[in-house]
Design a protein around this motif. Structure first.
Motif, PDB file in Angstrom:
ATOM      1  N   PRO A 130       0.931  -1.145  -0.107  1.00 34.96           N
ATOM      2  CA  PRO A 130       0.069  -0.029  -0.011  1.00 34.96           C
ATOM      3  C   PRO A 130       0.876   1.247  -0.050  1.00 34.96           C
ATOM      4  O   PRO A 130       0.493   2.136  -0.486  1.00 34.96           O
ATOM      5  N   LEU A 165       0.456   4.350  -2.665  1.00 32.16           N
ATOM      6  CA  LEU A 165       0.361   5.581  -2.537  1.00 32.16           C
ATOM      7  C   LEU A 165       1.664   6.308  -3.219  1.00 32.16           C
ATOM      8  O   LEU A 165       1.112   7.467  -3.399  1.00 32.16           O
ATOM      9  N   ARG A 224      -6.618   4.524  -4.378  1.00 33.57           N
ATOM     10  CA  ARG A 224      -6.281   4.924  -2.900  1.00 33.57           C
ATOM     11  C   ARG A 224      -6.838   4.599  -1.918  1.00 33.57           C
ATOM     12  O   ARG A 224      -6.498   4.324  -0.739  1.00 33.57           O
ATOM     13  N   ALA A 225      -8.199   4.183  -1.886  1.00 37.28           N
ATOM     14  CA  ALA A 225      -8.944   3.655  -0.872  1.00 37.28           C
ATOM     15  C   ALA A 225      -8.596   2.236  -0.463  1.00 37.28           C
ATOM     16  O   ALA A 225      -8.539   1.871   0.688  1.00 37.28           O
ATOM     17  N   ALA A 264      -5.310   1.279  -0.858  1.00 35.62           N
ATOM     18  CA  ALA A 264      -4.053   1.401  -0.325  1.00 35.62           C
ATOM     19  C   ALA A 264      -4.563   1.928   1.215  1.00 35.62           C
ATOM     20  O   ALA A 264      -3.803   1.183   2.031  1.00 35.62           O
ATOM     21  N   ARG A 265      -5.198   2.791   1.471  1.00 39.43           N
ATOM     22  CA  ARG A 265      -5.531   3.271   2.859  1.00 39.43           C
ATOM     23  C   ARG A 265      -5.923   2.166   3.595  1.00 39.43           C
ATOM     24  O   ARG A 265      -5.797   1.941   4.763  1.00 39.43           O
ATOM     25  N   LEU A 266      -6.988   1.254   2.876  1.00 38.24           N
ATOM     26  CA  LEU A 266      -7.724  -0.078   3.767  1.00 38.24           C
ATOM     27  C   LEU A 266      -6.535  -0.770   4.035  1.00 38.24           C
ATOM     28  O   LEU A 266      -6.510  -1.509   5.291  1.00 38.24           O
ATOM     29  N   LEU A 277      -3.437  -0.439   4.503  1.00 38.06           N
ATOM     30  CA  LEU A 277      -2.309  -0.096   5.374  1.00 38.06           C
ATOM     31  C   LEU A 277      -2.817  -0.302   6.816  1.00 38.06           C
ATOM     32  O   LEU A 277      -2.014  -0.449   7.712  1.00 38.06           O
ATOM     33  N   SER A 278      -4.351  -0.691   7.111  1.00 35.47           N
ATOM     34  CA  SER A 278      -4.522  -1.288   8.401  1.00 35.47           C
ATOM     35  C   SER A 278      -3.843  -2.482   8.828  1.00 35.47           C
ATOM     36  O   SER A 278      -3.865  -2.859   9.803  1.00 35.47           O
TER      37      SER A 278
END
Ligand SMILES: [Zn+2]
Length: 206
Positions: free
Chosen positions: A12, A16, A168-169, A171-173, A175-176
């Protein structure tokens, strides 16, 4: 815990940064195929995986001087690529920039995926539960919550009706995922290794 998921912890970040890319299929044949991976040479080529494994093992060895541990950290990191090789469609490059992409595409079948991945998960869980014992409530319940959390994420992935909206969504998800090694570290500090009957020696660690 960080070792086998390392490639997916890095991925991720590279998304980004725009160094790697993922494509969303709005109408996938099954939810495991909702994402296509046109380019991820730095996180997911075999050569890069070996490089990350050597780096992770080296950092671990420098910090602990524990050789067997460092070796298993390296094996853990590179194992990710071989497990992805089983599940992914042929999208995994052997070396960055090469046109040769491999994958056995277990994900083409939803039932086969759930059976195989479920069996691997159960085996790992059984090994860990058998060789460690909770010392207190955190050791027991933070571990149980961790397993429930992993199963919930898996179910959400396997049966989710709609894919994530954007790169991007995703990637952000993803990252968790960084939460997992810290969570595992937390409850593992509250569990003891137990000796198990083995032909040669019991489970032990310094
Ligand atoms: Zn991966």
């Amino acid at each position: 815990m960080a070792a086998p998921v390392l490639l997916d912890l890095l991925w991720p970040i590279f998304l980004l940064l725009g160094w790697e890319h993922v494509r969303i299929d709005p109408n996938p044949p099954n939810p495991f195929l909702a994402l296509a991976f046109p380019s991820y040479p730095i996180s997911h080529s075999l050569l890069a995986a070996v490089g990350w494994a050597v780096l992770a093992a080296g950092v671990y060895w420098a910090a602990t001087r524990y050789r067997a541990g460092a070796l298993w950290i390296g094996i853990g990191v590179v194992s990710h690529w071989f497990l992805d090789f089983v599940t992914h469609r042929p999208d995994l490059p052997l070396v960055p920039g090469s046109g040769t992409r491999v994958g056995l595409a277990l994900w083409n079948s939803l039932p086969a995926t759930v059976v195989v991945e479920g069996a691997v998960f159960a085996a790992g869980l059984w090994l860990y539960a058998r060789t460690t014992r909770a010392r207190d409530r955190i050791g027991r319940w933070a571990f149980v919550a961790f397993v429930v959390f992993l199963l919930a994420i898996y179910a959400a992935n396997a049966f989710s009706p709609s894919p994530p909206p954007s790169e991007r969504a995703i990637a952000r998800l993803t990252l968790s995922g960084w939460l997992l090694p810290f969570w595992a570290y937390w409850f593992d500090r509250h569990r003891d290794v137990v000796a198990v009957a083995a032909p040669s020696e019991g489970a032990r660690r310094p």
